[in-house]
Motif scaffolding. Sequence first.
Motif, PDB file in Angstrom:
ATOM      1  N   CYS A   7      -5.347   3.986  -1.897  1.00  0.00           N
ATOM      2  CA  CYS A   7      -5.412   2.782  -1.044  1.00  0.00           C
ATOM      3  C   CYS A   7      -6.711   2.792  -0.212  1.00  0.00           C
ATOM      4  O   CYS A   7      -7.083   3.820   0.360  1.00  0.00           O
ATOM      5  CB  CYS A   7      -4.187   2.786  -0.142  1.00  0.00           C
ATOM      6  SG  CYS A   7      -4.246   1.687   1.269  1.00  0.00           S
ATOM      7  N   CYS A  55      -5.604   3.689   3.895  1.00  0.00           N
ATOM      8  CA  CYS A  55      -5.123   5.017   4.334  1.00  0.00           C
ATOM      9  C   CYS A  55      -5.714   6.145   3.494  1.00  0.00           C
ATOM     10  O   CYS A  55      -5.678   7.298   3.909  1.00  0.00           O
ATOM     11  CB  CYS A  55      -3.592   5.074   4.318  1.00  0.00           C
ATOM     12  SG  CYS A  55      -2.871   4.983   2.671  1.00  0.00           S
ATOM     13  N   CYS A  74      -1.943   0.055  -0.447  1.00  0.00           N
ATOM     14  CA  CYS A  74      -0.585   0.549  -0.706  1.00  0.00           C
ATOM     15  C   CYS A  74       0.410  -0.273   0.123  1.00  0.00           C
ATOM     16  O   CYS A  74       0.038  -0.944   1.086  1.00  0.00           O
ATOM     17  CB  CYS A  74      -0.482   2.034  -0.369  1.00  0.00           C
ATOM     18  SG  CYS A  74      -0.382   2.398   1.399  1.00  0.00           S
ATOM     19  N   CYS A  88       0.514   0.322   3.930  1.00  0.00           N
ATOM     20  CA  CYS A  88      -0.537  -0.323   4.739  1.00  0.00           C
ATOM     21  C   CYS A  88      -0.400  -1.832   4.685  1.00  0.00           C
ATOM     22  O   CYS A  88      -0.525  -2.522   5.697  1.00  0.00           O
ATOM     23  CB  CYS A  88      -1.921   0.073   4.218  1.00  0.00           C
ATOM     24  SG  CYS A  88      -2.367   1.773   4.580  1.00  0.00           S
TER      25      CYS A  88
HETATM   26 ZN   LIG Z   1      -2.477   2.703   2.434  1.00  0.00          ZN
END
Ligand SMILES: [Zn+2]
Length: 277
Positions: A70, A73, A104, A107
Motif C-alpha cells: 500500500c 502504510c 490497502c 488505510c
Molecule cells: Zn495501507
Amino acid sequence: MIQLPANISPAQDVLNSLQKYQEEIDALLTFEEKSAKTKQIFSNRNKIGNKVFDTIKLKLTQMCSGARRCVYCEDSVGDEVEHIHPKNLYPELCFNWGNYVYACGNCNGPKNNKFAVFRDSDGLFCEVNPHRGQKAMQPPSGEDAMINPRIENPLDYCILDISTTFEFVLLPNLNERKHKKADYTFNFVLRLNEREFLRKARANAYTNYKARLYYYTNKKNDGVQGQILHKMIEGIKGEAHPTVWQEMKRYHTLGILTNIDSELNELFIASPEALAW
Ligand SMILES: [Zn+2]
C-alpha cells in the motif's frame, strides 16, 4: 508513505478509454447528481474482466513498493484502487489516471473521502468532506491540503525517527501551510504514527535492512561478485517499508547516523554504492 514513480503510465488507448468513461459523469448536469452517481459509475467499470481496469491495476502494481504494498502504510497489500481526490467530492477526476493509487483496506477505509484544501478566498485550511449523514458539497477552489504521493515526496515534509519511536516527525523548517498539510496527512487522515503495528513493522524493517546490508558487505569483502551480489541488492530494493531504507540513507548522508547506530554508519562507509539503491 512513499512517492510513486512518475514514469509509469498505461498506453494512450487505455487513457482514451478512461476519458470515455469520464464522459458519462461529465454529462450529468449538477454537482449533486455527479457526486451521488460517481460511486456506482466507477464500480460498473472497475470490475474484474474490464480490460481497461485490468491494465490500470497492472500499472498501479508496477508503481507499488515490494510485494505490491500500500502506498500509504507500506505494510499491507495494496488491493483497492484509491482516488487521492475522493470521487464524490471531485467527480471530474473519477476516471483520471493521475488520481489513482493502490491502497490497502486498512488505510482506504478510514481515509474514506477525507480531504481538505487551503481555500483561495481566504487562505484558510478547510475540510471539504461531508460529515456523517450529510451529502457532499462542491469543494471550494484552493490548494490541496493533503500530500499527493503521485507528485510529491512525503519525506520533504517529515523525517522518520529511526532511533527509538519509528514515528514520523514533521520537519521543523516547514512553513505554516506545509506543517498543517503534513499533520493533516500523516496524523489525521492516515494515522501513520498512531497505529502501533506500523511502528513495530518499521522497527523490524530497520533490522532487516541492516542485516541485509551487513551480509552484502561481508560477501562483497569475501570476493563474491556478479549475480549473487545482484540478488542481494534486489532483495534490499524489494524489502517492505522502503521509507525506512530511505531514512537510513538520509541519516547517513546528513551525518547524524553515527550518533544513533555507528555500526550501520560503518556499513554505508564500507558499501557507499548502497546509497544509490
Ligand atoms: Zn495501507
